[in-house]
Write a protein that holds these residues in place. Structure first.
Motif, PDB file in Angstrom:
ATOM      1  N   TYR A 110       0.877  -1.143  -0.069  1.00  0.00           N
ATOM      2  CA  TYR A 110      -0.130   0.079  -0.062  1.00  0.00           C
ATOM      3  C   TYR A 110       0.785   1.273   0.013  1.00  0.00           C
ATOM      4  N   LYS A 111       0.108   2.225  -0.461  1.00  0.00           N
ATOM      5  CA  LYS A 111       0.672   3.711  -0.255  1.00  0.00           C
ATOM      6  C   LYS A 111       0.185   4.669   0.888  1.00  0.00           C
ATOM      7  N   ALA A 112       0.807   5.131   1.595  1.00  0.00           N
ATOM      8  CA  ALA A 112       0.108   5.979   2.730  1.00  0.00           C
ATOM      9  C   ALA A 112       1.080   6.996   3.057  1.00  0.00           C
ATOM     10  N   PRO A 113       0.747   8.197   3.908  1.00  0.00           N
ATOM     11  CA  PRO A 113       1.647   8.961   4.586  1.00  0.00           C
ATOM     12  C   PRO A 113       2.237   8.317   5.521  1.00  0.00           C
ATOM     13  N   SER A 114       3.424   8.696   5.881  1.00  0.00           N
ATOM     14  CA  SER A 114       4.344   8.114   7.020  1.00  0.00           C
ATOM     15  C   SER A 114       3.834   8.273   8.311  1.00  0.00           C
ATOM     16  N   ASP A 115       2.773   8.965   8.756  1.00  0.00           N
ATOM     17  CA  ASP A 115       2.193   9.286  10.001  1.00  0.00           C
ATOM     18  C   ASP A 115       1.049   8.008  10.303  1.00  0.00           C
ATOM     19  N   PHE A 116       0.804   7.470   9.273  1.00  0.00           N
ATOM     20  CA  PHE A 116      -0.420   6.310   9.291  1.00  0.00           C
ATOM     21  C   PHE A 116       0.001   5.125  10.005  1.00  0.00           C
ATOM     22  N   ASN A 117       1.193   4.730   9.850  1.00  0.00           N
ATOM     23  CA  ASN A 117       1.685   3.576  10.079  1.00  0.00           C
ATOM     24  C   ASN A 117       1.446   3.463  11.628  1.00  0.00           C
ATOM     25  N   GLU A 118       1.635   4.404  12.442  1.00  0.00           N
ATOM     26  CA  GLU A 118       1.413   4.511  13.847  1.00  0.00           C
ATOM     27  C   GLU A 118      -0.233   3.799  14.318  1.00  0.00           C
ATOM     28  N   LYS A 119      -0.853   4.565  13.553  1.00  0.00           N
ATOM     29  CA  LYS A 119      -2.450   4.393  13.425  1.00  0.00           C
ATOM     30  C   LYS A 119      -2.674   2.600  13.120  1.00  0.00           C
ATOM     31  N   LEU A 120      -2.040   2.394  12.031  1.00  0.00           N
ATOM     32  CA  LEU A 120      -2.360   0.905  11.769  1.00  0.00           C
ATOM     33  C   LEU A 120      -1.507   0.019  12.823  1.00  0.00           C
ATOM     34  N   LYS A 121      -0.470   0.150  13.197  1.00  0.00           N
ATOM     35  CA  LYS A 121       0.186  -0.525  14.446  1.00  0.00           C
ATOM     36  C   LYS A 121      -0.756  -0.776  15.441  1.00  0.00           C
ATOM     37  N   ILE A 122      -1.449   0.448  16.014  1.00  0.00           N
ATOM     38  CA  ILE A 122      -2.472   0.348  17.178  1.00  0.00           C
ATOM     39  C   ILE A 122      -3.514  -0.398  16.710  1.00  0.00           C
ATOM     40  N   GLN A 123      -4.031  -0.197  15.708  1.00  0.00           N
ATOM     41  CA  GLN A 123      -5.199  -1.237  15.343  1.00  0.00           C
ATOM     42  C   GLN A 123      -4.980  -2.469  15.160  1.00  0.00           C
ATOM     43  N   LEU A 124      -3.654  -3.020  14.682  1.00  0.00           N
ATOM     44  CA  LEU A 124      -3.412  -4.465  14.567  1.00  0.00           C
ATOM     45  C   LEU A 124      -3.122  -4.996  16.098  1.00  0.00           C
ATOM     46  N   LEU A 125      -2.591  -3.972  16.981  1.00  0.00           N
ATOM     47  CA  LEU A 125      -2.255  -4.564  18.206  1.00  0.00           C
ATOM     48  C   LEU A 125      -3.445  -4.815  19.104  1.00  0.00           C
ATOM     49  N   ARG A 126      -4.640  -3.895  18.744  1.00  0.00           N
ATOM     50  CA  ARG A 126      -6.108  -4.347  19.532  1.00  0.00           C
ATOM     51  C   ARG A 126      -6.692  -5.167  18.899  1.00  0.00           C
ATOM     52  N   ASP A 127      -6.401  -5.885  17.909  1.00  0.00           N
ATOM     53  CA  ASP A 127      -7.271  -6.709  17.202  1.00  0.00           C
ATOM     54  C   ASP A 127      -6.834  -8.220  17.788  1.00  0.00           C
ATOM     55  N   GLU A 128      -7.720  -8.757  18.264  1.00  0.00           N
ATOM     56  CA  GLU A 128      -7.381 -10.051  19.128  1.00  0.00           C
ATOM     57  C   GLU A 128      -7.152 -11.326  17.845  1.00  0.00           C
ATOM     58  N   GLN A 129      -7.880 -11.074  16.535  1.00  0.00           N
ATOM     59  CA  GLN A 129      -7.670 -11.927  15.583  1.00  0.00           C
ATOM     60  C   GLN A 129      -6.095 -11.890  14.968  1.00  0.00           C
ATOM     61  N   SER A 130      -5.480 -10.708  15.115  1.00  0.00           N
ATOM     62  CA  SER A 130      -4.090 -10.718  14.793  1.00  0.00           C
ATOM     63  C   SER A 130      -3.071 -11.126  15.596  1.00  0.00           C
ATOM     64  N   MET A 131      -2.211 -12.152  15.425  1.00  0.00           N
ATOM     65  CA  MET A 131      -1.181 -12.690  16.219  1.00  0.00           C
ATOM     66  C   MET A 131       0.177 -11.840  16.066  1.00  0.00           C
ATOM     67  N   ARG A 132       0.395 -11.795  14.827  1.00  0.00           N
ATOM     68  CA  ARG A 132       1.935 -10.848  14.513  1.00  0.00           C
ATOM     69  C   ARG A 132       1.666 -10.106  13.381  1.00  0.00           C
ATOM     70  N   HIS A 133       2.372  -8.985  13.184  1.00  0.00           N
ATOM     71  CA  HIS A 133       2.223  -8.017  12.089  1.00  0.00           C
ATOM     72  C   HIS A 133       3.852  -7.554  11.758  1.00  0.00           C
ATOM     73  N   LEU A 134       3.977  -7.107  10.538  1.00  0.00           N
ATOM     74  CA  LEU A 134       5.231  -6.464  10.057  1.00  0.00           C
ATOM     75  C   LEU A 134       5.015  -5.527   9.000  1.00  0.00           C
ATOM     76  N   ILE A 135       5.467  -4.363   9.201  1.00  0.00           N
ATOM     77  CA  ILE A 135       5.355  -3.283   8.176  1.00  0.00           C
ATOM     78  C   ILE A 135       6.815  -3.009   7.736  1.00  0.00           C
ATOM     79  N   VAL A 136       6.870  -3.020   6.448  1.00  0.00           N
ATOM     80  CA  VAL A 136       8.046  -2.586   5.864  1.00  0.00           C
ATOM     81  C   VAL A 136       7.935  -1.418   4.699  1.00  0.00           C
ATOM     82  N   LYS A 137       8.811  -0.533   4.981  1.00  0.00           N
ATOM     83  CA  LYS A 137       8.908   0.618   4.044  1.00  0.00           C
ATOM     84  C   LYS A 137       9.745  -0.024   2.837  1.00  0.00           C
ATOM     85  N   LEU A 138       9.041   0.110   1.412  1.00  0.00           N
ATOM     86  CA  LEU A 138       9.682  -0.241   0.298  1.00  0.00           C
ATOM     87  C   LEU A 138      10.420   0.974  -0.221  1.00  0.00           C
TER      88      LEU A 138
END
Length: 118
Positions: free
Chosen positions: A65-93
């Protein structure tokens, strides 16, 4: 806007419909916050290298995906709050990774399975 790749391992107890629903949830979350999903690839059920929350398998999902750089913190918080998500990794390309992914999607690289059939 920067290019990123997100890999999420969801709990294996999700049904096929629930897995699709959670994918759409994060796709729409990216779009709602000013991002754009370039490509998504559900890998499905895979074995884990080590147990996570006493589970040895997980449902893998990869999204570019393409997104502003400050968006990743919002996404990380959302993923950490989600009980269905066990692990996540975000890589800048970088531009080379974006170009490589584009070529791979268009079939510029052959897979070993393609060579056997030819």
């Amino acid at each position: 806007m920067q290019n990123y790749e997100l890999m999420v391992i969801f709990t294996p107890v999700l049904s096929e419909d629930e897995f699709k629903t959670v994918q759409k949830k994060y796709t729409s979350f990216i779009a709602e916050n000013g991002g754009e999903v370039v490509h998504e690839n559900p890998w499905g059920l895979r074995s884990l290298a080590f147990p996570i929350r006493k589970k040895t398998t997980g449902l893998y999902w990869v999204a570019e995906y393409k997104a502003p750089s400050d968006f990743n913190e919002k996404l990380k918080i959302q993923l950490l709050r989600d009980e269905q998500s066990m692990r996540h990794l975000i890589v800048k390309l970088d531009k080379y990774a974006v170009e490589h992914n584009e070529k791979r999607r268009n079939g510029a690289f052959s897979t070993p399975k393609d060579k056997v059939e030819a």
